[in-house]
Design a protein around this motif. Structure first.
Motif, short mmCIF file in Angstrom:
data_model
loop_
_atom_site.label_atom_id
_atom_site.label_comp_id
_atom_site.label_asym_id
_atom_site.label_seq_id
_atom_site.Cartn_x
_atom_site.Cartn_y
_atom_site.Cartn_z
N MET A 100 0.83 -1.20 0.00
CA MET A 100 0.00 0.00 0.00
C MET A 100 0.87 1.25 0.00
N VAL A 101 1.96 1.23 0.76
CA VAL A 101 2.86 2.38 0.80
C VAL A 101 3.46 2.61 -0.58
N GLU A 102 3.87 1.54 -1.26
CA GLU A 102 4.41 1.67 -2.61
C GLU A 102 3.36 2.25 -3.57
N SER A 103 2.14 1.74 -3.46
CA SER A 103 1.06 2.19 -4.34
C SER A 103 0.74 3.66 -4.09
N MET A 104 0.71 4.04 -2.81
CA MET A 104 0.41 5.43 -2.47
C MET A 104 1.50 6.36 -2.98
N SER A 105 2.73 5.87 -3.00
CA SER A 105 3.83 6.68 -3.53
C SER A 105 3.61 6.97 -5.01
N ALA A 106 3.15 5.96 -5.75
CA ALA A 106 2.86 6.16 -7.17
C ALA A 106 1.71 7.14 -7.35
#
Length: 213
Positions: A138-144
């Protein structure tokens, strides 16, 4: 109640008129895989659910599952609304305050996600709290998502999207959205997520409150 709750949101990818038959079939396959995944997790838990089981339930091959989703965590989470959110931000009236534009678009995304299935929306938030792999993804996705928001901010204000100030500003919104979702799950889904997002945006706009809410 936001009037958008009475009809399907413009953030619904499947409703875009320009989509052809092939794209609609892809969306249907993605939805089938996701539905199978949610059903299996509800029945037996996240860790016990395998890609092979998901493929069998969705009546596709495991390779098809991986073609649409690199990992199980990507099935649980969703990023279909990211580009549409950025497009909606760009379409907001030029005279509208940036914070009002952000509130409007975040509300649309939450409402569209919730209308998909309120129970699924809660499952996603719960898994992000309980399962480290889901939270990490989720953190990776939110970064995108933050990078898309950064570009929209820069375009709106005539600034450099790669400047530190724009990057920090954009990610502050993403961090607020993520923490609001986590807080919602940690507190038994009490209240409305939109209200929590408004509280998060209030902090970014006005600073910390002098008293506890």
């Amino acid at each position: 109640m936001n009037p958008m709750t009475a009809a399907r949101s413009p953030l619904s990818p499947a409703d875009r008129p320009q989509l052809g038959l092939r794209e609609r079939k892809k969306i249907k396959t993605r939805e089938s895989i996701r539905a199978a995944t949610y059903a299996l997790i509800k029945e037996q838990g996240y860790d016990a659910t395998t890609i092979e089981q998901i493929a069998e339930r969705a009546e596709v091959s495991p390779s098809t599952v991986f073609r649409y989703f690199p990992a199980k965590e990507d099935i649980v989470l969703t990023d279909e609304y990211d580009q549409l959110m950025a497009d909606e931000l760009r379409a907001r009236p030029a005279g509208e305050s940036w914070m009002d534009s952000v509130r409007h678009v975040m509300h649309l995304a939450i409402e569209a996600n919730d209308r998909e299935d309120p129970e699924v929306a809660r499952m996603r938030a719960h898994l992000a709290v309980q399962v480290p792999a889901v939270r990490s993804r989720m953190v990776e996705s939110m970064s995108a998502t933050g990078r898309l928001l950064r570009d929209a901010i820069a375009e709106r204000h005539g600034l450099d999207a790669d400047s530190l100030e724009v990057r920090v500003y954009a990610m502050s919104f993403i961090g607020g959205l993520m923490e609001a979702s986590m807080y919602w799950a940690e507190n038994g889904f009490e209240g409305e997520l939109n209200d929590l997002v408004d509280r998060a945006l209030d902090v970014l706009e006005r600073g910390l409150p002098t008293e506890n809410p």
